[in-house]
Design a protein around this motif. Sequence first.
Motif, PDB file in Angstrom:
ATOM      1  N   UNK A  36       0.691  -1.145   0.072  1.00 28.51           N
ATOM      2  CA  UNK A  36       0.066  -0.052   0.032  1.00 28.51           C
ATOM      3  C   UNK A  36       0.930   1.296   0.043  1.00 28.51           C
ATOM      4  N   UNK A  37       1.932   0.964   0.286  1.00 32.85           N
ATOM      5  CA  UNK A  37       2.933   2.401   0.692  1.00 32.85           C
ATOM      6  C   UNK A  37       3.221   3.021  -0.777  1.00 32.85           C
ATOM      7  N   UNK A  38       3.088   2.159  -1.872  1.00 34.49           N
ATOM      8  CA  UNK A  38       3.295   2.473  -2.993  1.00 34.49           C
ATOM      9  C   UNK A  38       2.245   3.917  -3.506  1.00 34.49           C
ATOM     10  N   UNK A  39       1.296   3.822  -2.660  1.00 32.76           N
ATOM     11  CA  UNK A  39       0.195   4.820  -3.250  1.00 32.76           C
ATOM     12  C   UNK A  39      -0.058   5.864  -1.890  1.00 32.76           C
ATOM     13  N   UNK A  40       1.019   5.771  -1.088  1.00 29.64           N
ATOM     14  CA  UNK A  40       1.158   6.484   0.174  1.00 29.64           C
ATOM     15  C   UNK A  40       0.756   7.939  -0.103  1.00 29.64           C
ATOM     16  N   UNK A  41       1.197   8.477  -1.382  1.00 31.74           N
ATOM     17  CA  UNK A  41       1.010   9.894  -1.391  1.00 31.74           C
ATOM     18  C   UNK A  41      -0.375  10.564  -1.853  1.00 31.74           C
ATOM     19  N   UNK A  42      -1.256   9.221  -2.017  1.00 29.47           N
ATOM     20  CA  UNK A  42      -2.547   9.598  -2.337  1.00 29.47           C
ATOM     21  C   UNK A  42      -3.487   9.687  -1.342  1.00 29.47           C
ATOM     22  N   UNK A  43      -4.432  10.731  -1.014  1.00 28.30           N
ATOM     23  CA  UNK A  43      -5.651  10.581  -0.466  1.00 28.30           C
ATOM     24  C   UNK A  43      -6.634  10.349  -1.471  1.00 28.30           C
ATOM     25  N   UNK A  44      -7.485   9.098  -1.465  1.00 26.08           N
ATOM     26  CA  UNK A  44      -8.058   8.826  -2.517  1.00 26.08           C
ATOM     27  C   UNK A  44      -9.606   8.997  -2.527  1.00 26.08           C
ATOM     28  N   UNK A  45     -10.322   9.673  -3.237  1.00 29.58           N
ATOM     29  CA  UNK A  45     -11.829   9.546  -3.377  1.00 29.58           C
ATOM     30  C   UNK A  45     -12.407   8.687  -4.551  1.00 29.58           C
ATOM     31  N   UNK A  46     -13.523   8.557  -4.443  1.00 32.68           N
ATOM     32  CA  UNK A  46     -14.165   7.825  -5.690  1.00 32.68           C
ATOM     33  C   UNK A  46     -15.144   8.373  -6.250  1.00 32.68           C
ATOM     34  N   UNK A  47     -15.304   8.652  -7.762  1.00 31.17           N
ATOM     35  CA  UNK A  47     -16.261   9.050  -8.325  1.00 31.17           C
ATOM     36  C   UNK A  47     -17.025   7.866  -8.850  1.00 31.17           C
ATOM     37  N   UNK A  48     -18.387   7.647  -8.621  1.00 31.90           N
ATOM     38  CA  UNK A  48     -19.234   6.642  -9.041  1.00 31.90           C
ATOM     39  C   UNK A  48     -19.569   6.981 -10.627  1.00 31.90           C
ATOM     40  N   UNK A  49     -19.160   6.454 -11.459  1.00 28.45           N
ATOM     41  CA  UNK A  49     -19.775   6.573 -12.946  1.00 28.45           C
ATOM     42  C   UNK A  49     -21.266   6.289 -13.110  1.00 28.45           C
ATOM     43  N   UNK A  50     -21.903   7.354 -13.698  1.00 27.04           N
ATOM     44  CA  UNK A  50     -23.551   6.959 -13.741  1.00 27.04           C
ATOM     45  C   UNK A  50     -23.838   5.912 -14.156  1.00 27.04           C
ATOM     46  N   UNK A  51     -23.221   5.302 -15.226  1.00 24.24           N
ATOM     47  CA  UNK A  51     -23.600   4.067 -15.746  1.00 24.24           C
ATOM     48  C   UNK A  51     -23.481   2.683 -15.239  1.00 24.24           C
ATOM     49  N   UNK A  52     -22.254   2.916 -14.306  1.00 19.41           N
ATOM     50  CA  UNK A  52     -22.173   1.755 -13.358  1.00 19.41           C
ATOM     51  C   UNK A  52     -23.160   1.914 -11.963  1.00 19.41           C
ATOM     52  N   UNK A  53     -23.058   3.034 -11.394  1.00 20.97           N
ATOM     53  CA  UNK A  53     -23.835   3.344 -10.241  1.00 20.97           C
ATOM     54  C   UNK A  53     -25.251   2.793 -10.516  1.00 20.97           C
ATOM     55  N   UNK A  54     -25.918   3.419 -11.599  1.00 23.84           N
ATOM     56  CA  UNK A  54     -27.402   3.108 -11.914  1.00 23.84           C
ATOM     57  C   UNK A  54     -27.755   2.051 -12.906  1.00 23.84           C
ATOM     58  N   UNK A  55     -26.705   1.246 -13.173  1.00 21.68           N
ATOM     59  CA  UNK A  55     -27.027  -0.019 -14.113  1.00 21.68           C
ATOM     60  C   UNK A  55     -27.388  -1.304 -13.352  1.00 21.68           C
TER      61      UNK A  55
END
Lengths: 530, 255
Positions: free
Chosen positions: A389-408
Amino acid sequence: MTEEKTAAEQCDEACEANERIQEELKFSKIKVKPVKLTGEINIPDLNPNAMLGVKAQLLTAKEMLEHLGYPADGLIPNWKEVFLRKMDEMLKKYRSVKLFMDICVKCGACVDKCHYYLGTGDPLNMPVARAELMRKVYRRYFTLPGKLFGSRFVNGSDLTEELLVTWYTYFYQCSECRRCSVFCPYGIDTAEITMAAREILNSVGLVQKYLHEIIFKAQTAGNNLGMQQNAIINALEFVQDDLQEQLEMDNIRVPIDEEGAEVLFVTPSADFFASPHIESLYGYAKVFHQAGISWTMSTHASEGGNFGLFIHNYEHMKKINKRIWEAARDLKVKRVVGGECGHMWRVLCNYSNTMWGPFDYLDPKYKRPQHICELTNDLLNRGALKIDKSANEEFIVTMHDSCQVARAMEMGGMPNGQFEIPRAVIRGVCEKFVDMPEATIRERTFCCGAGQGLLGDDMMATRVKGAMPRMQAYHYAKQESGVNFVALICAICKAQLSKMFPAYGIAMEEVGGIHQLVGRAIVLGAKESV
Amino acid sequence: MINGIKFMIDMYVSGIVYAACLVFAAGFLCKIYFGYYKTPQPLKIPQTPQPTTLSGVIMRMAGDVLFFRSLAKGTTLLFIAGWVFHFTFLLMIIRHLRYFVHPVPGFLVALGNGALAIASLLMVALIILFVRRFMDKKVNYVSSFADYFVLLLIMGIVQSGIMLHYERFRPNVVEVKAFMLELMELKTPFLVMIMHPHHAPGNPLFITHLSLVALLLIYFPFSKLMHAGGYFFSPTRNMINNAREVRYINPWDKG
């Protein structure tokens, strides 16, 4: 003698009508300024006709139009007749369209839910008002009171050139993201209405360029970019060389057209070289490599997306989808896995079975097409991937739910899996994950502003304005929690956001696929196979 | 002379009741059967949250129908006013069963005690909905005459109903009930057809109330009020999200 004359006159009239329409729909560049980011999504006041000038370019390439079965010379002379015939067909073939014409009570639950309305204030971008454009024609021509007493009596619309212009303008300012239908007490889905309206416009000769060009390319070349076989092989070989060089490993591969592989992998063709899409392709290759699953991509089915979904033309969608199942059969794979693409999830996983099923030639264990997130999540849960996980240490990540996935549809066979599984994957490879405000994610997620055929450069005005809610939400998360990366699983979202971020003053590098993060965190070579 | 007027009133009252019931039943069923049930749905388009089982879908739809759950996600005022309106309206309809069943069951008698309060609440909800439609610029933009008309029509029904509650306007309730029970007899429509209607209550306010209800019933199948039956056919709500597991067949493309 007289008959000839009338025919000639008629032609003149029709040609003139076509010229007038072409003039009205002529593309003009409109510059819009992004709003200043405050982290708040305010509901704007009505601003009538604010976006009337934003019109998607028309397709004029005759070869493409003829291939798709649409009129090749613009507006046809007997357009009213064809328009009504097509609309009748839509009402008879799609219960969704028929029902949604009837049952709206105009309660107003949807008026402030569309990102295009929030961004522009144009009243015709309110879902109910957009749908009402079609309902007015429905009431006038398809109900008894309308037929008997005319448009005034039923608050309907007669077919006029002006109506065509309004339809073309506003049905190409809907990204079919289905957010409005989450809040609708009857589940009225404006996307269904928009899809039908677009096909009706197509039938009279008003065909939008970006979307239909891609349908043509996907049907003829097998991918949205129109790349021929050798170009695909070149591109993927280049990716493989790049990976091998980067990792100093010569056994990691990006296989193409390899018969007998376990997995046929389909992904948006943008993943082959666009940025940041390609980073996810590295990620997929690493997952397959590390899990020891043999996989292959196909030159025949070199596209995960299916733009046929965006208009109610079942044949287009079916034809594009067919390539995947032909490839699966030819390459004798055991299962089909889809990459990071929004509407691919809907078509490949939700509709394939209806269109080309049953898939008895696949491994009975994997009869259903899978999402790469389902596969990766499963591997992570089983401990089959070694993660640092430390390879992504620099990131504080959020997620954008894409509409066609979220509502499919669900992922992993459980309701809401399409929210939980991608998040589980992110959490599995990153230390820090923070969600954006609840009203802007999951089932209530906002479209990136360019989905379903509106990603063309001609739509820059709606792209900038429609991206506003997502930008504000991201800005909020940035201010509150120091978020500096948004992970997502849609090629269109990636293309749109990586262009909108700089426009709104955010670094372009803060957008990327979930498998970009996965790829960074995988420790290769630690395990041979599962 | 008096007899002539009396006859015309009897004919009118019996006639509108039968006409309204006939138009409503035939119109509603036709729309549901031919318009919604018979129209194919090519693909599964369930909307989030998508239950993967039948019982899940039933729960989801029950939540929508009984508690307006989808609406509750959006605007609070609309949700509350809308729900109170529908719920109190339903209670009032149930209460009116006492004119159609004999003997009157206990719970209908009990409901009668709160009737005035329920009706007042119904009126308040209607007023809120009306004012909101008028005042909210966005909703006002999408509203047409028909949207205000339905609200006004129901307000008219409720207002005349509330007034009938008071001594001054009250009809002879025994007479009303007798008339209703007579109307429900099988032979009565034929008697009306051969111009032998039963004796109808002559109270003008009662006749107004009944006429407005008849108008609502006749208007119902041709209007947005069809959302009442239509909801159950809404493909974003009534479909099970299992297209990967169970092959869904497109009715016009059976492959």
